[in-house]
Design an enzyme around this catalytic site. Sequence first.
Site, PDB file in Angstrom:
ATOM      1  N   ASP A 196       0.760  -1.340   0.002  1.00 37.86           N
ATOM      2  CA  ASP A 196      -0.086   0.003   0.151  1.00 37.86           C
ATOM      3  C   ASP A 196       0.902   1.278  -0.146  1.00 37.86           C
ATOM      4  O   ASP A 196       1.961   1.300   0.701  1.00 37.86           O
ATOM      5  CB  ASP A 196      -0.764   0.183   1.206  1.00 37.86           C
ATOM      6  N   ASP A 241      -6.963  -1.540  -4.650  1.00 38.33           N
ATOM      7  CA  ASP A 241      -8.278  -1.144  -3.638  1.00 38.33           C
ATOM      8  C   ASP A 241      -9.117  -0.330  -4.296  1.00 38.33           C
ATOM      9  O   ASP A 241     -10.076  -0.548  -3.974  1.00 38.33           O
ATOM     10  CB  ASP A 241      -7.692  -0.643  -2.125  1.00 38.33           C
TER      11      ASP A 241
END
Length: 204
Positions: free
Chosen positions: A163, A177
């Site tokens: 991330d 995401d």
Amino acid sequence: MAEAERIIGTPDIPDAAGEGQERPDADPEREQQEQEQAPERTRGKRRVAVLFAVALFAYLLDLGSKMLVVAKLEHHEPIEIIGDWLRFAAIRNAGAAFGFGEAFTIIFTVIAAAVIVVIARLARKLHSLPWAIALGLLLGGALGNLTDRIFRAPGVFEGAVVDFIAPKHFAVFNLADSAIVCGGILIVILSFRGLDPDGTVHKD
């Protein structure tokens, strides 16, 4: 006499040019039905192509961004994009999207794989362009994070997802995401509007 026998003995079959009487086993109604369904099958194939094109684009964009982040940002100071409000910072996430459920990595891996299987099954009856885009986003995002879980440390099916998008006062996430969330929102909108994946519309 010989000419008459020749004429009588000649079966009613199409000649070389395709002329002659209709085949005994021919079904005009079935042939007409197949002709009517041909454009529908063609449209379905195009929608499936859109689904996989969107999925491939989302997957490659996510994969490329993660490779760049690992190479340039990991073990380095975060990059401020909009002051403190938005930064890029490399984070390894063992949980689900936005950092939830870090203790259930294997479970989320299985869920991602199941989502991919369900989308593949839905694709066979897909005739709606908006649904093709929505499912393509879901598929690309699921594949992006599943790739991390399979190939990244600490091990197969237990890998931590990369991330890097870090808004202020919000969880860190990645492009996979984002694709999953956008696809999910689009599916909710389509469902509220009564549009099914096969193109039919339900009006209450």
